[in-house]
Design a protein around this motif. Structure first.
Motif, PDB file in Angstrom:
ATOM      1  N   ALA A 110      -0.437   4.437   5.034  1.00 28.76           N
ATOM      2  CA  ALA A 110      -1.553   4.764   4.519  1.00 28.76           C
ATOM      3  C   ALA A 110      -2.509   3.747   3.882  1.00 28.76           C
ATOM      4  CB  ALA A 110      -1.311   5.899   3.064  1.00 28.76           C
ATOM      5  N   GLN A 111      -3.847   3.736   4.726  1.00 25.75           N
ATOM      6  CA  GLN A 111      -4.406   2.037   4.617  1.00 25.75           C
ATOM      7  C   GLN A 111      -5.577   2.783   3.266  1.00 25.75           C
ATOM      8  OE1 GLN A 111      -6.353   0.449   8.077  1.00 25.75           O
ATOM      9  NE2 GLN A 111      -8.536   0.949   6.851  1.00 25.75           N
ATOM     10  N   SER A 116      -6.593  -0.402  -2.183  1.00 24.83           N
ATOM     11  CA  SER A 116      -6.703   0.039  -3.387  1.00 24.83           C
ATOM     12  C   SER A 116      -5.868  -0.360  -4.009  1.00 24.83           C
ATOM     13  CB  SER A 116      -6.949   1.107  -3.891  1.00 24.83           C
ATOM     14  OG  SER A 116      -7.975   2.304  -3.177  1.00 24.83           O
ATOM     15  N   LEU A 117      -4.501  -1.046  -3.778  1.00 31.94           N
ATOM     16  CA  LEU A 117      -3.813  -2.144  -4.173  1.00 31.94           C
ATOM     17  C   LEU A 117      -4.556  -3.638  -4.095  1.00 31.94           C
ATOM     18  CD1 LEU A 117      -1.480  -2.863  -5.324  1.00 31.94           C
ATOM     19  CD2 LEU A 117       0.519  -2.391  -4.225  1.00 31.94           C
ATOM     20  N   ALA A 118      -5.229  -3.922  -2.130  1.00 30.02           N
ATOM     21  CA  ALA A 118      -4.980  -4.924  -2.505  1.00 30.02           C
ATOM     22  C   ALA A 118      -6.503  -5.590  -2.794  1.00 30.02           C
ATOM     23  CB  ALA A 118      -5.246  -4.919  -1.501  1.00 30.02           C
ATOM     24  N   ALA A 121      -5.048  -6.356  -6.068  1.00 37.58           N
ATOM     25  CA  ALA A 121      -4.285  -7.766  -6.524  1.00 37.58           C
ATOM     26  C   ALA A 121      -5.069  -8.670  -5.404  1.00 37.58           C
ATOM     27  CB  ALA A 121      -2.672  -7.253  -6.082  1.00 37.58           C
ATOM     28  N   ALA A 122      -5.565  -9.138  -4.802  1.00 36.73           N
ATOM     29  CA  ALA A 122      -5.620 -10.092  -3.446  1.00 36.73           C
ATOM     30  C   ALA A 122      -7.067  -8.960  -3.008  1.00 36.73           C
ATOM     31  CB  ALA A 122      -5.083 -10.348  -2.681  1.00 36.73           C
ATOM     32  N   PRO A 123      -7.234  -9.389  -3.027  1.00 31.35           N
ATOM     33  CA  PRO A 123      -9.095  -8.959  -2.442  1.00 31.35           C
ATOM     34  C   PRO A 123      -9.612  -9.346  -0.976  1.00 31.35           C
ATOM     35  CG  PRO A 123      -9.770  -9.687  -4.277  1.00 31.35           C
ATOM     36  CD  PRO A 123      -9.144 -10.037  -4.913  1.00 31.35           C
ATOM     37  N   VAL A 174       1.752  -5.676   0.740  1.00 35.86           N
ATOM     38  CA  VAL A 174       0.536  -6.123   0.269  1.00 35.86           C
ATOM     39  C   VAL A 174       1.416  -7.665   0.387  1.00 35.86           C
ATOM     40  CG1 VAL A 174      -0.500  -7.379  -1.825  1.00 35.86           C
ATOM     41  CG2 VAL A 174      -0.834  -4.903  -1.771  1.00 35.86           C
ATOM     42  N   ALA A 175       2.656  -7.615   0.082  1.00 38.19           N
ATOM     43  CA  ALA A 175       3.399  -9.235   0.252  1.00 38.19           C
ATOM     44  C   ALA A 175       2.863  -9.178   1.113  1.00 38.19           C
ATOM     45  CB  ALA A 175       4.826  -9.146  -0.729  1.00 38.19           C
TER      46      ALA A 175
END
Length: 309
Positions: A110-111, A116-118, A121-123, A174-175
């Motif tokens: 799910a994108q 949201s998490l990115a 944590a890492a825009p 994300v990693a």
């Protein structure tokens, strides 16, 4: 590096919105959020040809480790040669034509939750999440060595039906995009380095032309001076100057001939000798071929134009 893409389009068919290819797209949300399987599991069911389709809210990441084929993403055709990464954002119309020996993992997620998490944590990863791309992976690079362990960790989490499974899966994704971004940056740096090297080579070639065009040397001598093959020099000239190596040499000779004819008092025979032509008649034929005028005609015409100013 990013693979060279073309705008050649596959035969256009109706494009369907699906969850996973071959399954209904009626689910309002992706139940597991992160799904992983091997590329052959699904593509083999369709004779390795995946028709154009899109996922309304799902992003896909494929890691082609074997085989290859072609990808069609948003009307762009990409050649696939392993190892390579493919990123297909949500709503990107895409299809594949795989070789029958293709292999590697494919993640569907799910994108929106990933974004949201990115974003927190890492825009800087958002640009990589939103951009469809095919990236060549250098197997010897440390970034490449980090890829498969991440895919394997995501696979393990997808099989664990306990609390925290979704959070772990998304965090690992994300990693994974951190590695995608790093590989993309290496590709960009390599492309910039190649452009810088080509710019230096063409400047060196131009300097050689200025110094040696009167010698009427074969183009191979220029390639030897540059330390590249004649084929490489020809491609360089065509890509940067829009002409072959020989045409570039001839253009420099013609430019100097025109200058001498207009601004010097040398005879045609002397101009020919200055430019490395042993035969005045051959120089005349050469000049007319490239300008449409005989040397005497050009000199008279150019001097009349100068006098009229």
């Amino acid at each position: 590096m990013a693979f060279r893409a073309s705008t050649a389009k596959p035969a256009r068919r109706s494009v369907h919105n699906v969850a996973l290819y071959g399954e209904s797209g009626e689910q309002p949300a992706w139940a597991d959020l992160v799904h992983i399987e091997r590329i052959p599991e699904r593509s083999s069911l369709f004779d390795w040809e995946i028709d154009l389709h899109f996922h309304d809210a799902l992003i896909q990441v494929l890691y082609v480790t074997q085989g290859g084929g072609e990808a069609f993403i948003d009307e762009v055709r990409w050649s696939l040669a392993p190892p390579c990464l493919i990123v297909v954002p949500a709503r990107s119309v895409h299809g594949f034509s795989f070789h029958s020996d293709v292999d590697g993992p494919v993640i569907t997620a799910a994108q929106k939750p990933l974004e949201s998490l990115a974003a927190t944590a890492a825009p800087e990863l958002l640009a990589h999440i939103h951009r469809p791309v095919v990236l060549r992976v250098d197997p010897a690079s440390r970034h490449a060595q980090a890829l498969m362990p991440l895919f394997e960790a995501i696979d393990r989490e997808s099989q664990v039906h306990t609390a925290g499974r979704v959070a772990a899966g998304m965090s690992l994704l994300v990693a994974l995009f951190v590695q995608v971004a790093r590989i993309g940056e290496v590709a960009l740096s390599a492309a910039e380095s190649a452009r810088s090297r080509r710019a230096a080579q063409i400047e060196h070639f131009r300097a050689l032309l200025d110094a040696r065009f009167r010698l009427r040397e074969p183009t191979q001598r220029y390639a030897d001076e540059l330390g590249i093959t004649l084929g490489q020099l020809t491609r360089l000239c065509r890509d940067v100057l829009g002409m072959s190596t020989q045409d570039a040499v001839n253009a420099r000779v013609v430019h100097e001939a025109q200058r001498e004819l207009v601004y010097s008092s040398l005879s045609i025979k002397q101009v020919a000798a200055e430019l490395g032509f042993e035969d005045e008649a051959y120089f005349g034929r050469f000049f007319k071929k490239h300008t449409g005028h005989r040397p005497t005609e050009f000199r008279e015409m150019a001097r009349r134009q100068l006098a009229a100013r």
